[in-house]
Each structure stands twice: as C-alpha cells, then as structure tokens.
Design a protein around this motif. Structure first.
Motif, PDB file in Angstrom:
ATOM      1  N   VAL A  78       2.815  77.081  57.848  1.00 12.04           N
ATOM      2  CA  VAL A  78       3.460  75.943  57.448  1.00 12.04           C
ATOM      3  C   VAL A  78       4.681  75.508  58.787  1.00 12.04           C
ATOM      4  N   VAL A  79       5.053  74.094  58.494  1.00  9.04           N
ATOM      5  CA  VAL A  79       6.039  73.628  59.500  1.00  9.04           C
ATOM      6  C   VAL A  79       7.237  73.258  58.495  1.00  9.04           C
ATOM      7  N   VAL A  80       8.443  73.278  59.077  1.00 10.20           N
ATOM      8  CA  VAL A  80       9.716  72.819  58.228  1.00 10.20           C
ATOM      9  C   VAL A  80      10.446  71.934  59.276  1.00 10.20           C
ATOM     10  N   GLY A  81      10.900  70.893  58.864  1.00 12.59           N
ATOM     11  CA  GLY A  81      11.641  69.848  59.772  1.00 12.59           C
ATOM     12  C   GLY A  81      12.591  69.065  59.249  1.00 12.59           C
ATOM     13  N   TRP A  82      13.623  68.605  59.598  1.00 12.45           N
ATOM     14  CA  TRP A  82      14.523  67.646  59.252  1.00 12.45           C
ATOM     15  C   TRP A  82      15.350  67.083  60.232  1.00 12.45           C
ATOM     16  N   VAL A  83      16.042  65.759  59.989  1.00 10.58           N
ATOM     17  CA  VAL A  83      16.795  65.024  60.934  1.00 10.58           C
ATOM     18  C   VAL A  83      18.225  65.087  60.314  1.00 10.58           C
ATOM     19  N   LYS A  84      19.179  65.638  61.195  1.00 14.21           N
ATOM     20  CA  LYS A  84      20.504  65.803  61.046  1.00 14.21           C
ATOM     21  C   LYS A  84      21.391  65.393  62.066  1.00 14.21           C
ATOM     22  N   ASP A  85      22.242  64.326  61.813  1.00 11.85           N
ATOM     23  CA  ASP A  85      23.154  63.779  62.892  1.00 11.85           C
ATOM     24  C   ASP A  85      22.380  63.252  63.989  1.00 11.85           C
ATOM     25  N   GLY A  86      21.196  63.022  63.887  1.00 14.35           N
ATOM     26  CA  GLY A  86      20.343  61.970  64.826  1.00 14.35           C
ATOM     27  C   GLY A  86      19.530  63.275  65.651  1.00 14.35           C
ATOM     28  N   GLN A  87      19.667  64.559  65.193  1.00 16.88           N
ATOM     29  CA  GLN A  87      19.053  65.686  66.009  1.00 16.88           C
ATOM     30  C   GLN A  87      17.897  65.899  65.218  1.00 16.88           C
ATOM     31  N   VAL A  88      16.638  66.198  65.678  1.00 15.60           N
ATOM     32  CA  VAL A  88      15.555  66.520  64.969  1.00 15.60           C
ATOM     33  C   VAL A  88      15.291  68.166  64.995  1.00 15.60           C
ATOM     34  N   HIS A  89      15.175  68.921  63.817  1.00 14.07           N
ATOM     35  CA  HIS A  89      15.009  70.217  63.790  1.00 14.07           C
ATOM     36  C   HIS A  89      13.469  70.474  63.399  1.00 14.07           C
ATOM     37  N   PHE A  90      12.823  71.374  64.059  1.00 16.26           N
ATOM     38  CA  PHE A  90      11.309  71.401  63.655  1.00 16.26           C
ATOM     39  C   PHE A  90      10.917  72.854  63.903  1.00 16.26           C
ATOM     40  N   GLN A  91      10.229  73.658  63.076  1.00 14.91           N
ATOM     41  CA  GLN A  91       9.899  74.987  63.672  1.00 14.91           C
ATOM     42  C   GLN A  91       8.420  75.228  62.920  1.00 14.91           C
ATOM     43  N   ASP A  92       7.675  75.946  63.696  1.00 13.47           N
ATOM     44  CA  ASP A  92       6.203  76.568  63.148  1.00 13.47           C
ATOM     45  C   ASP A  92       6.789  77.777  62.210  1.00 13.47           C
ATOM     46  N   ARG A  93       6.298  78.001  60.944  1.00 17.12           N
ATOM     47  CA  ARG A  93       6.574  79.468  60.242  1.00 17.12           C
ATOM     48  C   ARG A  93       5.363  79.746  59.474  1.00 17.12           C
ATOM     49  N   HIS A  94       5.367  80.830  58.963  1.00 20.13           N
ATOM     50  CA  HIS A  94       4.334  81.271  58.003  1.00 20.13           C
ATOM     51  C   HIS A  94       5.194  81.826  56.757  1.00 20.13           C
ATOM     52  N   THR A  95       4.397  82.070  55.785  1.00 18.74           N
ATOM     53  CA  THR A  95       4.875  82.564  54.476  1.00 18.74           C
ATOM     54  C   THR A  95       4.383  84.085  54.537  1.00 18.74           C
ATOM     55  N   THR A  96       5.352  84.950  53.961  1.00 17.56           N
ATOM     56  CA  THR A  96       5.051  86.341  53.601  1.00 17.56           C
ATOM     57  C   THR A  96       5.322  86.587  52.153  1.00 17.56           C
ATOM     58  N   GLY A  97       5.649  85.605  51.242  1.00 18.99           N
ATOM     59  CA  GLY A  97       5.778  85.754  49.756  1.00 18.99           C
ATOM     60  C   GLY A  97       5.977  84.294  49.519  1.00 18.99           C
ATOM     61  N   HIS A  98       6.718  84.266  48.258  1.00 19.76           N
ATOM     62  CA  HIS A  98       6.920  83.094  47.590  1.00 19.76           C
ATOM     63  C   HIS A  98       8.352  82.881  47.674  1.00 19.76           C
ATOM     64  N   TYR A  99       8.848  82.972  48.971  1.00 17.03           N
ATOM     65  CA  TYR A  99      10.417  82.643  49.440  1.00 17.03           C
ATOM     66  C   TYR A  99      10.311  82.030  50.951  1.00 17.03           C
ATOM     67  N   THR A 100      11.306  82.004  51.531  1.00 15.76           N
ATOM     68  CA  THR A 100      11.518  81.122  52.591  1.00 15.76           C
ATOM     69  C   THR A 100      10.611  81.845  53.805  1.00 15.76           C
ATOM     70  N   PRO A 101       9.820  80.818  54.438  1.00 16.21           N
ATOM     71  CA  PRO A 101       8.938  81.074  55.306  1.00 16.21           C
ATOM     72  C   PRO A 101       9.565  81.807  56.545  1.00 16.21           C
TER      73      PRO A 101
END
Length: 582
Positions: A78-101
């Motif tokens: 998975v990837v998770v991203g968002w835009v906050k105060d004009g700055q883009v946050h973006f990360q490559d992740r993986h899951t190890t269970g049914h909780y935060t990657p």
C-alpha cells in the motif's frame, strides 16, 4: 428481444472511454470508479516496465491505495498520502495485520504530483511492475485486487493514522495490464448495432436461475464481422447477472424467435442443440474488442444464424418482482477483416464427476483438451497451426486460481494464461500480449485451484454457483470446426457406481451420495487416498465439431486414457531480473 440499428458514418465512430470529462494531469487510457458513490476515482497508464497511477478522492484527509492478493487489508502492498498546509506527504508501506501499515524500508512507489482542489485530494505516483521487494506485489497480466481507503481528516503525523471506517474502504478486481482496448476510431464503416436481451423477464424468487432466450438473427445481406461486444444491464440488476453466454445453433428457426424458458429443465419444443460458444461474458467484465485484424464471422452462408442466450441469475436473497432486460450489445461491420475468429471451450466437462474434497486450501482440478481433437480439427481445415488471441477463465466461488497450460512433443510450454488470483466476481476476456501459436499435435489443459477449507462435504461440478466449473473460453484464428474440447475422470469405475439417471441426483444411489459416503472427508489420510485414486483413474477426452449438414446434431469424438504429470517435461520460467539480482 432484439434491436437492430444500422449507421453509415460520414466521418468516424468514436468508441467512448469511462470517466470522460474528468480532468487529470495527463491523458490516461484506463480509468475506474472504485466505490459506488463515485468518491474514489482511479486512472492509470502502463508501459513495459512501469505503471503510472492517479487517484482523485473526495476528501481533504488522507488517502490509501494498494494491491492485495485476496482483496483484504492483510496482506497488502500500500501507499498512504495526504496534503497538509500545501505540503504533500506520501509513503510506501505494507501491512502486517489489520492495523496501521508499516513503512517499507525500500520506498518503491514514487510520488509525481499531489494537490488539493475543488474535487478533493489528487495523488499521482508511479511504480515498477516488479520491484524485487518482498513487501511489494508484482503487477502482471492477471487479476489484481486493488484496495482503497480514505479519511476525512489528515493525520497529526506519519505514525497516527486514524481508522478510515467501514464506509470509506473497499476492493475492486481489475486487470491493470489488459491490452484489450477500444480502437481510437472505426473509420468510414457501416456499423450495425445489435442488442440481444432477456425481453423483460420476471426473475424467479430462487437462488439460481438459468434463463435461455432464443433469437433468429435477420438476414444481414452477406457476411459481416463482429468487432466488439459489451454487456447491457437493466439498472439495479447488475448484481444478479453472474454470466451471459450466447451460443449459435444449426438451422433456421424463425418460429422459436423470442422463445424463452429455464435452461435444461423447461426447453421450448423443437429447441436445437447449440454447441458453438459465440460470446462469453461474466460478472465484473466490460466490453471486448477483437484485435484489429480479426472479426467473428456473422451472416455468411456457413455461419449459424439462430442463437440462444443463457443468462445465469444469482439471487441468493430470493428477491421477487425483479423485471430484467439485460443482455449483450454487438457491433457488426460488412467491412471484413483479414481473419475469421473461432471460439473453443476447453477444460473439465460440467458434471458431478468433478469432485473437490473439503478441508483443502489449494486443491487442483484438471481438464484436458487432447491433441487428437486439435489435430483432427486442423486437418479438416488443412492448416498446421492456430493463433490464440484472448482467453476467459470461468469457475465459481471456491476457485482461487486458474491456469491454461500448453504442451508440445512431451514438453510443457509457457502457459497461455496464468491467473493465480482468480476472482469469481471479475471475469472477462483478456487479450494476450502476444498471440500464442498452437500447432497440430499440441494439447492444452485448464487447471483450477480451489479452497474448500470451510466445507465439510465434497464440492461437485455443476451449474449453480455453489457447485463448480473449470473452463477456459478461447478466441483464436483461423476458425476451425471444433467447438468444445473437454474431459472428465471415469470416477464411477472406482466406486461401484453405474452411470445413469442418478448422475446428477442427490438421493441414495446417486453418484453424489456414493461419493459423500465413500470417505471420512474430515480425515486427511483418507483425502490423500482419494487424490491418489483420482490421479490414476482413466480420463474421458471428448470434443465436438460443427456438423455442416443442416441438422441439430453435432459430430462427437471420444478417447479414454490415463493422464500422468510424468508424461511431459514441466515448464520452467526464465529467471527474472530479481532472481538474477539475488
């Protein structure tokens, strides 16, 4: 019911693409709405090494996107991203269970663009098809389960992703690398649009119904080519249509036009045998476009003009009062292309003699297309080879993977199509990246992998979605007379059972009853004994040909012999770049 529209174009016919009118950062050839509300839009392009994605999501919070082998959050890339105060946050992740990657050590999804606008949040990113990272999923030409999520708020930091909730997540199956695409235009052609529908059918309030509707196609004034077909739905009934199959039948039967009845149990009088699979479509599929040098022949002197459409309604909640006019839309042209397409069904004969033991995580059923069938068909047309252009795998709910294998002179070649993540809810014709040459003397095999870990009784082959099938529909050219090439094991020879009227029955004395009581299916040792016996039982190989005599009969061939995996040298795929690097 039919609708026949002939349109002579003065310019060009533009074939539409999904999600037209949505602004994106570049032109994307592929698009998909991932949720029912239209809040999560996916666009993508691909080449031989990478896929470029763009998601547009109605939120000003975080956005999640990924690939999963089973459609669940775990396991997933998975990837998770968002835009906050004009700055883009973006990360490559993986899951190890049914909780935060978990954040990947190797960041292999690369951000190209991010912004918030009037629609919501836009993220554009790219990834290699294969990254050599054990936490990433390979992107290939099989079924990919895309997963998505989003939240209405940005996280406080990268370690505090709030739960997205049950209503802002989901999964959808797609073939990201399917090369079956609409042509940009169909130039200066007379395109005839032909709709074949259920004719306002009152769907019975039972879990499974196979409706058969007849259609005597009108005289087209000469041979045409079908160049495209697509499903058409009665709004709100999409979830009930499991598959549509149109078969063509010998002879002309105008008196049966628009006749309908439940297949196999309530056939109208005089209904012909219809061996040719003309069109196949199943749930999750979209339009199919034949390769530009090919078309399916329609309207010629050797082409059957009487058709029967089989619609499989899946109604497990027993809803009543549902009126349906769904069906298939065909586009035909008199401007003939270079090659006539033929269709071939290969795999396991649909019958209870397909037995799948319970308590299994990866049980494999095999259906054979013998070289005798293919050689006789090629001899009849004086050709040495045919070329496969597309395939559609078809099985039911227990199937988790499917493969169409190819053999020549005692050696297995590269599979024609391998889909280890088969999804019952996503079946469509997949165009092959490269045409596959099938020569005289070759044989084929369809293999289906089933998961029956929640079953306590064996699963049998049959017509309902609670039973199983294992078939490959193959489009190829040049067209041969062969229509069906399947097999089934002679299981009755092992269990003191005499074939007859009880082959499909359920009560004492039926084949199913005999098999249910032949083993202690909860015992792994006895299941192993069943597998051994099945591997050594004789296999009946059957094939059907066009009769060309104007009757309702078809020519049938049959052979019987034991199939052993030791009879050939297995295919070994070449080493990948990742194998070499390691």
């Amino acid at each position: 019911m039919r609708i026949f529209i002939s349109v002579l174009l003065l310019g060009t016919l533009t074939l539409t693409h999904a999600l037209q009118g949505v602004s994106t950062t570049e032109h994307f050839n592929n698009s998909l709405t991932l949720d029912r509300e239209g809040n999560y839009l996916l666009f993508w392009n691909y080449n031989t090494t990478h896929v470029t994605f763009e998601v547009r999501v109605k939120t000003r919070g975080y956005v999640g996107f990924g690939l999963s082998p089973n459609g669940n959050m775990y396991p997933a890339d998975v990837v998770v991203g968002w835009v906050k105060d004009g700055q883009v946050h973006f990360q490559d992740r993986h899951t190890t269970g049914h909780y935060t990657p978990t954040v990947d050590k190797s960041q292999d999804w690369f951000l190209l663009h991010g912004e918030e606008n009037d629609f919501g949040t836009v993220l554009k990113f790219v990834r290699k098809l294969s990254t050599c990272d054990q936490n990433d999923m390979e992107i290939n030409n099989g079924t990919q389960r895309v997963i998505y999520s989003y939240h209405h708020e940005d996280p406080a930091d990268e370690n505090s992703l709030a739960y997205h909730g049950a209503e802002r997540r989901g999964t959808k199956s797609v073939n990201l690398l399917n090369v079956n695409k609409p042509p940009e235009t169909v130039s200066f052609e007379e395109v005839k649009v032909y709709d074949f529908t259920a004719g306002n059918y009152l769907v019975p309030d039972k879990d499974t119904t196979y409706l058969c509707v007849a259609n005597q196609m009108p005289d087209l004034g000469g041979k045409h080519h079908m160049i495209e077909f697509e499903p058409i739905y009665t709004p709100g009934n999409e979830h009930m249509i499991h598959h549509l199959v149109i078969q063509r039948c010998p002879g002309k039967h105008p008196d049966l036009h628009n006749a309908k009845g439940e297949c196999f149990t309530n056939w109208p009088k005089g209904w012909p045998y219809c061996p040719e699979i003309f069109i196949g479509w199943a749930t999750g599929g979209g339009p199919y476009y034949f390769p530009p040098n090919t078309g399916y022949p329609v309207g010629g002197p050797d082409d059957y003009s009487f058709m029967v459409m089989q619609i499989h309604y899946d109604n497990p909640s027993f809803k009543s009062g549902m009126i349906d006019n769904s069906g298939i839309r065909m586009r035909l042209t008199p401007k003939l292309r270079q090659h006539d397409i033929g269709s071939l069904v290969i795999g396991h004969n649909v019958a209870p003699f397909q037995v799948i033991p319970p308590h299994e995580t990866a049980y494999v059923t095999k259906g054979y297309c013998a070289h005798q069938c293919l050689s006789e068909a090629m001899d009849g047309e004086h050709v040495d080879e045919i070329r496969a252009v597309s395939v559609m795998h078809h099985a039911h709910l227990y199937a988790s993977g499917m493969k169409t294998r190819h053999f020549r002179n005692g050696t297995e070649l590269k599979p024609i199509y391998d889909d280890p993540n088969y999804d019952f809810y996503f079946q469509e014709f997949v165009s092959l990246k490269d045409e596959v040459v099938i020569k005289r003397g070759d044989s084929l095999r369809t293999e289906c992998t089933y998961t029956t870990s929640r079953s306590t009784d064996p699963v049998f082959g049959g017509l309902t979605t609670r039973e199983e099938m294992c078939e490959t529909f193959l489009y190829y050219y040049p067209k041969l007379d062969i229509l069906v090439c399947t097999s089934f094991p002679a299981m009755w020879t092992k269990y003191n059972y005499t074939r007859g009227e009880d082959d499909w029955g359920e009560g004492p004395g039926s084949f199913k009853y005999v098999m249910k009581h032949a083993y202690d299916w909860s015992n792994s040792t006895e299941r192993s004994l069943f597998k051994l016996e099945q591997e050594n039982v004789s296999v009946y190989h059957t094939c059907s040909f066009n009769s060309h005599n104007g009757t309702n009969r078809h020519d049938h061939r049959e052979w019987e012999f034991v199939e052993h995996d030791t009879d050939y040298i297995s295919y070994v795929p070449p080493k990948s770049d990742c194998d070499i690097a390691n």
